[in-house]
Design an enzyme around this catalytic site. Structure first.
Site, PDB file in Angstrom:
ATOM      1  N   VAL A  12       0.799  -1.232   0.000  1.00  0.00           N
ATOM      2  CA  VAL A  12       0.000   0.000   0.000  1.00  0.00           C
ATOM      3  C   VAL A  12       0.830   1.279   0.000  1.00  0.00           C
ATOM      4  CG1 VAL A  12      -2.235  -0.728   0.895  1.00  0.00           C
ATOM      5  CG2 VAL A  12      -0.379  -0.314   2.507  1.00  0.00           C
ATOM      6  N   ASN A  32       9.139  -4.619  -7.361  1.00  0.00           N
ATOM      7  CA  ASN A  32       8.705  -5.323  -6.163  1.00  0.00           C
ATOM      8  C   ASN A  32       9.231  -6.748  -6.229  1.00  0.00           C
ATOM      9  OD1 ASN A  32       6.829  -5.125  -3.749  1.00  0.00           O
ATOM     10  ND2 ASN A  32       6.037  -6.982  -4.735  1.00  0.00           N
ATOM     11  N   ARG A  33       9.548  -7.323  -5.041  1.00  0.00           N
ATOM     12  CA  ARG A  33      10.067  -8.697  -4.999  1.00  0.00           C
ATOM     13  C   ARG A  33       9.160  -9.632  -5.803  1.00  0.00           C
ATOM     14  NH1 ARG A  33      10.233 -11.699   0.750  1.00  0.00           N
ATOM     15  NH2 ARG A  33       8.024 -11.148   0.567  1.00  0.00           N
ATOM     16  N   VAL A  74       9.696  -1.315   2.025  1.00  0.00           N
ATOM     17  CA  VAL A  74       9.371  -2.687   2.425  1.00  0.00           C
ATOM     18  C   VAL A  74       9.168  -2.747   3.928  1.00  0.00           C
ATOM     19  CG1 VAL A  74      10.620  -3.647   0.455  1.00  0.00           C
ATOM     20  CG2 VAL A  74      11.791  -3.438   2.664  1.00  0.00           C
ATOM     21  N   SER A 128       4.803   9.925   7.375  1.00  0.00           N
ATOM     22  CA  SER A 128       3.559   9.749   8.128  1.00  0.00           C
ATOM     23  C   SER A 128       2.376  10.225   7.323  1.00  0.00           C
ATOM     24  CB  SER A 128       3.603  10.517   9.447  1.00  0.00           C
ATOM     25  OG  SER A 128       2.362  10.344  10.119  1.00  0.00           O
ATOM     26  N   GLY A 130      -0.141   7.558   6.624  1.00  0.00           N
ATOM     27  CA  GLY A 130      -0.813   6.326   6.211  1.00  0.00           C
ATOM     28  C   GLY A 130      -0.930   6.245   4.704  1.00  0.00           C
ATOM     29  N   LYS A 183      10.399  10.596  13.519  1.00  0.00           N
ATOM     30  CA  LYS A 183       9.173   9.861  13.162  1.00  0.00           C
ATOM     31  C   LYS A 183       8.718   8.989  14.338  1.00  0.00           C
ATOM     32  CE  LYS A 183       5.746   7.968  10.906  1.00  0.00           C
ATOM     33  NZ  LYS A 183       5.657   6.575  10.794  1.00  0.00           N
ATOM     34  N   HIS A 186       7.099  11.193  16.833  1.00  0.00           N
ATOM     35  CA  HIS A 186       5.788  11.548  16.274  1.00  0.00           C
ATOM     36  C   HIS A 186       4.775  10.453  16.627  1.00  0.00           C
ATOM     37  CE1 HIS A 186       2.704  10.771  13.230  1.00  0.00           C
ATOM     38  NE2 HIS A 186       2.629  12.064  13.042  1.00  0.00           N
ATOM     39  N   ASN A 187       5.154   9.207  16.423  1.00  0.00           N
ATOM     40  CA  ASN A 187       4.218   8.119  16.712  1.00  0.00           C
ATOM     41  C   ASN A 187       3.946   7.999  18.212  1.00  0.00           C
ATOM     42  OD1 ASN A 187       4.594   7.751  13.960  1.00  0.00           O
ATOM     43  ND2 ASN A 187       4.591   5.524  14.105  1.00  0.00           N
ATOM     44  N   GLU A 190       1.484  10.519  18.984  1.00  0.00           N
ATOM     45  CA  GLU A 190       0.205  10.038  18.433  1.00  0.00           C
ATOM     46  C   GLU A 190      -0.472   9.078  19.432  1.00  0.00           C
ATOM     47  OE1 GLU A 190       0.653   8.339  14.407  1.00  0.00           O
ATOM     48  OE2 GLU A 190      -0.461   6.591  15.125  1.00  0.00           O
ATOM     49  N   TYR A 191       0.295   8.173  20.009  1.00  0.00           N
ATOM     50  CA  TYR A 191      -0.259   7.263  21.025  1.00  0.00           C
ATOM     51  C   TYR A 191      -0.857   8.066  22.176  1.00  0.00           C
ATOM     52  CZ  TYR A 191       1.777   2.706  19.534  1.00  0.00           C
ATOM     53  OH  TYR A 191       2.098   1.538  18.885  1.00  0.00           O
ATOM     54  N   LYS A 261       2.087  -1.607  16.917  1.00  0.00           N
ATOM     55  CA  LYS A 261       3.121  -2.164  16.054  1.00  0.00           C
ATOM     56  C   LYS A 261       4.519  -1.927  16.591  1.00  0.00           C
ATOM     57  CE  LYS A 261       1.168  -2.606  11.442  1.00  0.00           C
ATOM     58  NZ  LYS A 261       1.153  -1.976  10.110  1.00  0.00           N
TER      59      LYS A 261
HETATM   60  P1  NBP Z   1       4.458  -3.914   4.474  1.00  0.00           P
HETATM   61  O1  NBP Z   1       5.114  -3.381   5.694  1.00  0.00           O
HETATM   62  O2  NBP Z   1       3.321  -4.829   4.638  1.00  0.00           O
HETATM   63  O3  NBP Z   1       5.576  -4.629   3.571  1.00  0.00           O
HETATM   64  C1  NBP Z   1       5.243  -5.302   2.380  1.00  0.00           C
HETATM   65  C2  NBP Z   1       6.289  -5.076   1.325  1.00  0.00           C
HETATM   66  O4  NBP Z   1       7.579  -5.553   1.768  1.00  0.00           O
HETATM   67  C3  NBP Z   1       5.973  -5.848   0.050  1.00  0.00           C
HETATM   68  O5  NBP Z   1       6.356  -5.056  -1.051  1.00  0.00           O
HETATM   69  C4  NBP Z   1       6.876  -7.070   0.186  1.00  0.00           C
HETATM   70  O6  NBP Z   1       7.173  -7.677  -1.042  1.00  0.00           O
HETATM   71  C5  NBP Z   1       8.092  -6.448   0.765  1.00  0.00           C
HETATM   72  N1  NBP Z   1       9.060  -7.405   1.324  1.00  0.00           N
HETATM   73  C6  NBP Z   1       8.998  -8.183   2.439  1.00  0.00           C
HETATM   74 BR1  NBP Z   1       7.550  -8.304   3.529  1.00  0.00          BR
HETATM   75  N2  NBP Z   1      10.088  -8.911   2.656  1.00  0.00           N
HETATM   76  C7  NBP Z   1      10.912  -8.611   1.635  1.00  0.00           C
HETATM   77  C8  NBP Z   1      12.208  -9.038   1.281  1.00  0.00           C
HETATM   78  N3  NBP Z   1      12.887  -9.897   2.058  1.00  0.00           N
HETATM   79  N4  NBP Z   1      12.765  -8.548   0.157  1.00  0.00           N
HETATM   80  C9  NBP Z   1      12.101  -7.667  -0.613  1.00  0.00           C
HETATM   81  N5  NBP Z   1      10.864  -7.209  -0.312  1.00  0.00           N
HETATM   82  C10 NBP Z   1      10.271  -7.674   0.784  1.00  0.00           C
HETATM   83  O7  NBP Z   1       4.016  -2.709   3.501  1.00  0.00           O
HETATM   84  P2  NBP Z   1       3.379  -1.278   3.816  1.00  0.00           P
HETATM   85  O8  NBP Z   1       2.258  -1.366   4.784  1.00  0.00           O
HETATM   86  O9  NBP Z   1       3.152  -0.678   2.492  1.00  0.00           O
HETATM   87  O10 NBP Z   1       4.541  -0.491   4.566  1.00  0.00           O
HETATM   88  C11 NBP Z   1       5.801  -0.272   3.963  1.00  0.00           C
HETATM   89  C12 NBP Z   1       6.686   0.437   4.986  1.00  0.00           C
HETATM   90  O11 NBP Z   1       6.109   1.692   5.308  1.00  0.00           O
HETATM   91  C13 NBP Z   1       6.824  -0.313   6.303  1.00  0.00           C
HETATM   92  O12 NBP Z   1       8.131  -0.175   6.786  1.00  0.00           O
HETATM   93  C14 NBP Z   1       5.871   0.392   7.212  1.00  0.00           C
HETATM   94  O13 NBP Z   1       6.235   0.295   8.572  1.00  0.00           O
HETATM   95  C15 NBP Z   1       5.959   1.814   6.710  1.00  0.00           C
HETATM   96  N6  NBP Z   1       4.799   2.657   6.967  1.00  0.00           N
HETATM   97  C16 NBP Z   1       3.547   2.181   6.837  1.00  0.00           C
HETATM   98  C17 NBP Z   1       2.450   3.008   7.074  1.00  0.00           C
HETATM   99  C18 NBP Z   1       1.064   2.495   6.892  1.00  0.00           C
HETATM  100  O14 NBP Z   1       0.132   3.248   7.193  1.00  0.00           O
HETATM  101  N7  NBP Z   1       0.870   1.281   6.428  1.00  0.00           N
HETATM  102  C19 NBP Z   1       2.654   4.336   7.436  1.00  0.00           C
HETATM  103  C20 NBP Z   1       3.941   4.813   7.534  1.00  0.00           C
HETATM  104  C21 NBP Z   1       5.006   3.965   7.306  1.00  0.00           C
HETATM  105  P3  NBP Z   1       6.204  -8.843  -1.630  1.00  0.00           P
HETATM  106  O15 NBP Z   1       5.098  -8.116  -2.308  1.00  0.00           O
HETATM  107  O16 NBP Z   1       7.092  -9.572  -2.559  1.00  0.00           O
HETATM  108  O17 NBP Z   1       5.762  -9.664  -0.450  1.00  0.00           O
END
Ligand code: NBP
Length: 477
Positions: A12, A32-33, A74, A128, A130, A183, A186-187, A190-191, A261
Site C-alpha cells: 500500500v 517489487n520482490r 518494504v 507519516s 498512512g 518519526k 511523532h508516533n 500520536e499514542y 506495532k
Molecule cells: P508492508 O510493511 O506490509 O511490507 C510489504 C512489502 O515488503 C511488500 O512489497 C513485500 O514484497 C516487501 N518485502 C517483504 Br515483507 N520482505 C521482503 C524481502 N525480504 N525482500 C524484498 N521485499 C520484501 O508494507 P506497507 O504497509 O506498504 O509499509 C511499507 C513500509 O512503510 C513499512 O516499513 C511500514 O512500517 C511503513 N509505513 C507504513 C504506514 C502504513 O500506514 N501502512 C505508514 C507509515 C510507514 P512482496 O510483495 O514480494 O511480499
C-alpha cells in the site's frame, strides 16, 4: 527513458508513494520482490503518469538516472537489510537509498555508516500519513547527509503535504538516523493523543452519561476550537458510526483490546535510555498493553470500586467543558514531553534538530496534524532555546486557565472509578515541575543510608555521606 526516482516495495505505502511521484510529473521506476504487484500497479494506475516497470533489480537500477534515487518501502527490519544487500552492489558512489519504512533509528544509523563507507547516501526517512497521505501528500522526515537532501529535497517538497500557509511538510531533520528518530517520537505523541482522547470519551460516557452519538457532536464542536486536529475529527466520525449488522454504536461492538506495532514502545524505551520523562506517552503504551490482557481483566472484574453514576443534565454540560480543558492541558504536556525527547536525542547524537521546523512539518499530512502545531512552531521560532514548551508564555497561560478544571476532572474520575492515566500522568508531571521541593531529597537520604551513595547539600558544595550505622555524623565523600 530514465527515471528520476525509483520505488521498490509496492504494498500500500510504496504503491501510493510511486503514484504520488508520478502524478507530480516525475518518471518513476517501480519494482517489487513479487513482480505481480509491479504489473498490477502499472495496469491499474499507469495512466496517472510515467512509470517504468522493472522485473529484476538490475533492470530497476538501470532505469534510474544518475545519481540514482532509490526509495525502499518494504516491511521494516530484516526485509530492509535484504533489499539493501540486493541493491547496494549495483549502485555507484553518490547514489541514494531512501528508506521510507518505519525503521528503528539505531538500524538507520548502522545502515548509514555502512553505506557511507561505500560512498552511498543512505537516507532514513520517516513518512507519516498512512496510505492516504502517501498518495496525496504525507509529512516527510528525511535524515541522512545534507548533500542527499540537496538532490532529494525539491522532489520531496513537491509530493509532501502543505501546511495551511503553503509550506511543504518536509525538512532535512538532521544527519543519519535523525529522521527516523523524529518519526518515532511523532508516533509516540500520536499514542498519547489517542489515549487522552479515549479518556475524554470514557469520562463523557460514564460521568456525563452521554451516548456515543452525543459525544461525537461534542468532539465535532471541539474540532472547531483549539483542539482542531485530524485525530479529533476522525474520533467524531468513529463515534457517530452505527454498526450495520446490529444497529448499535460501532464503538460498542468493537473488542476493547488495542493493538500496537512498536513505534510507541520504542519512544518509551529510548526515553528511558536518554533519561527523559515521557510519562504521558508511557501511560498510553501501557494502557494499550493493559487492554490486551483479557484473562487478567476477566479475573479482576469483581474487584471493589464505585459504579459511575452519571451527572444530571446541567452538571453534565459543565463537566463536558471541564473535560475539554483537561484534554487540552494534558495535550500540551504530552507534546512538551515528546519535544523534550527530540531535543535529548538531538543532543545525544549531535543532530542539531530545529524543533520549530519539526513542529512545522507536522502541521500537515501526518496523523497528529493539528492547528496546535503551528503554535508550537511559533513558540520555538520566538525562542529556539526554550527549555520546555511549558516555559512558553502562551502555553503557560493556557494551562493556568485550565488547571482548576483539569484537577476537577481527575477528582471526578477518581471518585467515580473511571481510569484516566494519561490525564493523571500529565498533571503529576506538571505539578512535579512546578514543585519547590520534591521527595527526591528523601530518596537521596535512603540511597545514602543503604548504599552509601552520597548526597549533595542545599547550602554547601561537595558530596557527603552520613555515618548511618555509627554516630550519624556527616563526612565529606
Ligand atoms: P508492508 O510493511 O506490509 O511490507 C510489504 C512489502 O515488503 C511488500 O512489497 C513485500 O514484497 C516487501 N518485502 C517483504 Br515483507 N520482505 C521482503 C524481502 N525480504 N525482500 C524484498 N521485499 C520484501 O508494507 P506497507 O504497509 O506498504 O509499509 C511499507 C513500509 O512503510 C513499512 O516499513 C511500514 O512500517 C511503513 N509505513 C507504513 C504506514 C502504513 O500506514 N501502512 C505508514 C507509515 C510507514 P512482496 O510483495 O514480494 O511480499
Amino acid at each position: 527513458t530514465s527515471a528520476q526516482i525509483g520505488v521498490t516495495g509496492l504494498a500500500v505505502m510504496g504503491r501510493n508513494l510511486a503514484r504520488n511521484f508520478a502524478r507530480n510529473g516525475y518518471t518513476v521506476a517501480v519494482h517489487n520482490r513479487t513482480a505481480a504487484r509491479t504489473r498490477a500497479l502499472v495496469e491499474e494506475f499507469g495512466g496517472e503518469g510515467e512509470f517504468v516497470a522493472a522485473e529484476t533489480a538490475e533492470e530497476f537500477v538501470a532505469a534510474l538516472e544518475r545519481p540514482r534515487r532509490l526509495v525502499v518501502m518494504v516491511k521494516a527490519g530484516e526485509p530492509t537489510d535484504a533489499v539493501i544487500g540486493e541493491f547496494a552492489p549495483l549502485l555507484e558512489p553518490g547514489d541514494m537509498i531512501i528508506d521510507g519504512g518505519n525503521a528503528h533509528f539505531a538500524d538507520t544509523r548502522r545502515r548509514e555508516a555502512e553505506l557511507r563507507e561505500r560512498g552511498i547516501h543512505f537516507v532514513g526517512t520517516g513518512i507519516s500519513g498512512g496510505e492516504e497521505g502517501a498518495l496525496n501528500g504525507p509529512s516527510i522526515m528525511p535524515g541522512g547527509s545534507k548533500e542527499s537532501y540537496a538532490s532529494l529535497g525539491p522532489m520531496l517538497e513537491k509530493i509532501s503535504a502543505k501546511a495551511a500557509d503553503g509550506t511543504p511538510c518536509v525538512t532535512h531533520v538532521g544527519p543519519d538516523g535523525a529522521g527516523h528518530f523524529v518519526k518515532m517520537v511523532h508516533n509516540g505523541i500520536e499514542y498519547a493523543d489517542m489515549q487522552l482522547i479515549g479518556e475524554a470519551y470514557q469520562l463523557l460516557r460514564d460521568v456525563a452519561g452521554y451516548e456515543p452519538a452525543r459525544i461525537a457532536e461534542i468532539f465535532r464542536t471541539w474540532n472547531t476550537g483549539r483542539l482542531d486536529s485530524y485525530l479529533i475529527e476522525i474520533t467524531a466520525e468513529v463515534l457517530s458510526h452505527v454498526d450495520a449488522a446490529t444497529g448499535r454504536p460501532f464503538v460498542d461492538v468493537v473488542t476493547d483490546r488495542a493493538e500496537q506495532k512498536g513505534t510507541g514502545r520504542w519512544t518509551v524505551q529510548i526515553a528511558l535510555d536518554l533519561g527523559v520523562p515521557v510519562s504521558g506517552i508511557a501511560e498510553a503504551v501501557f494502557a494499550r498493553s493493559l487492554s490486551g490482557h483479557a484473562a487478567l481483566r476477566a479475573a479482576s472484574r469483581g474487584l471493589a470500586g464505585p459504579t459511575p453514576s452519571p451527572l444530571d443534565e446541567a452538571e453534565a454540560a459543565a463537566f463536558a467543558d471541564r473535560v475539554e480543558q483537561a484534554l487540552y492541558a494534558s495535550k500540551i504536556v504530552s507534546y512538551t514531553q515528546g519535544f523534550h525527547e527530540v531535543a535529548a536525542g538531538s543532543e545525544e547524537y549531535g543532530w542539531s534538530i530545529d524543533l520549530g521546523r519539526v513542529a512545522a512539518i507536522w502541521r500537515g499530512g501526518c496523523i497528529i496534524r493539528a492547528a496546535f502545531l503551528d503554535r508550537i512552531r511559533a513558540a520555538y521560532d520566538a525562542r529556539p532555546d526554550l527549555p520546555s514548551l511549558l516555559s512558553d508564555e502562551t502555553f503557560a497561560r493556557e494551562i493556568a486557565a485550565a488547571q482548576d478544571d483539569w484537577r476537577e476532572v481527575l477528582v471526578a474520575a477518581t471518585r467515580q472509578g473511571v481510569p484516566a492515566p494519561g490525564f493523571a500522568a500529565a498533571l503529576a508531571y506538571y505539578d512535579a515541575l512546578r514543585a519547590e521541593r520534591l521527595p527526591a531529597a528523601l530518596t537521596q537520604g535512603q540511597r545514602d543510608f543503604f548504599g552509601a551513595h552520597t548526597y549533595r547539600r542545599t547550602d554547601r558544595e561537595g558530596s557527603f555521606h552520613t555515618l548511618w550505622g555509627g554516630d550519624r555524623s556527616e563526612v565529606p565523600a
